[in-house]
Design a protein around this motif. Structure first.
Motif, PDB file in Angstrom:
ATOM      1  N   ALA A 319       0.830  -1.210   0.000  1.00  0.00           N
ATOM      2  CA  ALA A 319       0.000   0.000   0.000  1.00  0.00           C
ATOM      3  C   ALA A 319       0.863   1.258   0.000  1.00  0.00           C
ATOM      4  CB  ALA A 319      -0.928  -0.015   1.211  1.00  0.00           C
ATOM      5  N   ALA A 320       1.896   1.274   0.835  1.00  0.00           N
ATOM      6  CA  ALA A 320       2.763   2.455   0.924  1.00  0.00           C
ATOM      7  C   ALA A 320       3.478   2.720  -0.393  1.00  0.00           C
ATOM      8  CB  ALA A 320       3.775   2.276   2.051  1.00  0.00           C
ATOM      9  N   PHE A 321       3.977   1.681  -1.031  1.00  0.00           N
ATOM     10  CA  PHE A 321       4.725   1.896  -2.261  1.00  0.00           C
ATOM     11  C   PHE A 321       3.823   2.188  -3.455  1.00  0.00           C
ATOM     12  CE2 PHE A 321       8.369   1.337   0.083  1.00  0.00           C
ATOM     13  CZ  PHE A 321       9.489   1.535  -0.711  1.00  0.00           C
ATOM     14  N   LYS A 322       2.573   1.770  -3.372  1.00  0.00           N
ATOM     15  CA  LYS A 322       1.615   2.212  -4.385  1.00  0.00           C
ATOM     16  C   LYS A 322       1.467   3.729  -4.316  1.00  0.00           C
ATOM     17  CE  LYS A 322      -1.424   1.236  -7.595  1.00  0.00           C
ATOM     18  NZ  LYS A 322      -1.014   0.594  -8.874  1.00  0.00           N
ATOM     19  N   THR A 323       1.398   4.255  -3.098  1.00  0.00           N
ATOM     20  CA  THR A 323       1.299   5.700  -2.905  1.00  0.00           C
ATOM     21  C   THR A 323       2.571   6.406  -3.368  1.00  0.00           C
ATOM     22  OG1 THR A 323      -0.015   5.220  -0.927  1.00  0.00           O
ATOM     23  CG2 THR A 323       0.690   7.489  -1.240  1.00  0.00           C
ATOM     24  N   LYS A 324       3.714   5.869  -2.962  1.00  0.00           N
ATOM     25  CA  LYS A 324       4.978   6.520  -3.283  1.00  0.00           C
ATOM     26  C   LYS A 324       5.171   6.719  -4.785  1.00  0.00           C
ATOM     27  CE  LYS A 324       7.635   5.067   0.785  1.00  0.00           C
ATOM     28  NZ  LYS A 324       8.075   6.415   1.200  1.00  0.00           N
TER      29      LYS A 324
END
Length: 441
Positions: A319-324
């Motif tokens: 989820a975090a790296f989708k945002t990044k």
């Protein structure tokens, strides 16, 4: 001087243990959690010393290891449910009555097999450690159960590990330790940083770093579509105007960096989890181990805890790296050096080579805390001894406090803006809330 950390947990007093009835162990399954803890501590050691096992790669391995541990025991737990059909996998069935298996032997064989599979590239010394731990428990079991029950369990445990590892190969992260960067992606914007897009923060004479794991957000998650369902809104609009909200956000971090107290620096470094020590998911897992040991959880509950926790770690990282890589926001060091014109400014810990928003440490820590809260209660106080020899122990009134301090540490370290941390804590909590909906009974 290389920092020291504690993997064998000292005795710590906790204020409470408030387990949901959903996680109460069956009365006839009271094997101690020592085996689960020992394998997870070895897993921590393996992630620490195997090339390419950064925080992202390790998030994934802890996820599959926890699931393997639980699934190797699930058929022996009356009333239990397999997690695999709930997360896109296929449960491995048994062909005998559950009393025909000595279940700790199943877990031991499964964890040895999944460790060998995930750490195929590790050192010979580490491979020998896997063999040694498996053999030590195998010898112990000889005096505890019938030879046929042990053999049945070993065969089943290996079958579980093989099935889960083959499934793991299709999630997009297989052998990610060999593919940390994409040679086709050398920059994300125009390469200046003045477009608000991430550029490398390494200083000459070091070569610019490439963005790491740019495709991680597209990996298959355990909870279907969790990266999409937990996305925060966009970050503040980029601006170099000193009167803009973006400039004010960066200036807040810069101002804090000029007057860090000893406690501030300690917090930044304690949660820094730099190479040579533990990475972020290993640290979070070590916290879980400390809680398991000090609350005397049995093998069933420990296995469920490691499984849910590992699922949360991996899904949070996705989820975090989708945002990044959706927003590709530049890091504070770039803005402070190039826009605010402080070229010699630097961070407390090195800036990771990936975009800033959202703060992955906050996402992962909040997801971890949501699992711990489900198992140990929202108001359970604890002390983390992971880096006690170097920085002293850190005590918390609740697991949510742990997540908040871990998140804030990135502001104090100079590598994340405060709104990115706040968004990350919300995002991680949303991940954790979905994971705790999984049923083990």
């Amino acid at each position: 001087m290389k920092q020291k950390f504690l993997l064998v947990v000292a005795v710590v007093l906790f204020a409470c243990l408030s387990c949901s009835k959903h996680y109460v162990p069956a009365p006839d399954q009271k094997y101690p959690a020592d085996l689960a803890n020992a394998w997870m501590q070895l897993h921590i050691r393996l992630t620490r010393s195997t090339t390419g096992y950064n925080s992202l790669v390790s998030n994934r391995s802890f996820g599959y290891a926890g699931i393997t541990l639980y699934e190797s025991l699930a058929p022996g737990i009356p009333g239990s449910r397999s997690l695999l059909p709930q997360i896109g996998g296929t449960a491995v069935t048994t062909d005998k009555n559950r009393n025909a298996y000595y279940w700790p032997a199943s877990a031991n064989a499964a964890m040895a097999a999944i460790s060998r599979s995930f750490f195929e590239s590790t050192s010979d010394a580490n491979k020998a450690s896997i063999d040694s731990l498996e053999n030590a428990y195998s010898v112990q079991f000889q005096s505890e159960a019938d030879v046929d029950e042990i053999q049945n369990a070993i065969e089943y445990g290996r079958q579980v590990a093989t099935s889960i590892f083959e499934w793991s190969k299709t999630d997009g992260g297989h052998q990610a330790y060999l593919h940390i960067t994409d040679p086709n992606i050398t920059q994300l914007g125009d390469g200046t940083g003045h477009d608000g897009i991430w550029i490398s923060t390494t200083l000459p004479p070091a070569a610019p770093a490439l963005p790491v794991h740019p495709h991680w957000g597209d990996n298959r998650s355990f909870i279907a579509n969790i990266a999409v369902s937990t996305q925060p809104g966009p970050p503040l609009a980029y601006s170099e105007d000193p009167k803009s909200p973006f400039y004010e956000m960066v200036n807040e971090l810069y101002t804090i960096s000029l007057s860090l107290s000893h406690e501030d620096s300690t917090i930044a470094r304690f949660w820094g989890d730099q190479p040579g020590n533990l990475n972020v998911p290993a640290h979070a897992t070590n916290i879980l181990t400390q809680l398991i040991v000090n609350k005397h959880l049995d093998l069933e509950l420990a296995a469920a805890a490691y499984a849910l926790h590992g699922i949360a770690l991996y899904d949070a990282s996705i989820a975090a790296f989708k945002t990044k890589y959706t927003y590709k926001l530049l890091r504070p060091a770039t803005y402070i050096r190039n826009v605010m014109m402080h070229p010699d400014w630097n961070t407390v810990i090195p800036t990771p080579s990936h975009p800033e928003y959202s703060a992955a440490h906050a996402v992962v820590s909040a997801a971890s805390a949501a699992i711990l809260e489900k198992i140990f209660g929202a108001h359970c106080s604890f002390t983390d001894h992971t880096y006690e020899a170097t920085y002293g122990a850190r005590s918390f009134n609740s697991v949510a406090d742990y997540a908040r301090e871990a998140g804030r540490s990135r502001l104090l370290a100079g590598i994340h803006y405060s709104p990115s941390i706040a968004a990350g804590l919300v995002q991680g909590r949303l991940v954790g809330y979905q994971v705790v909906q999984l049923r083990i009974r």
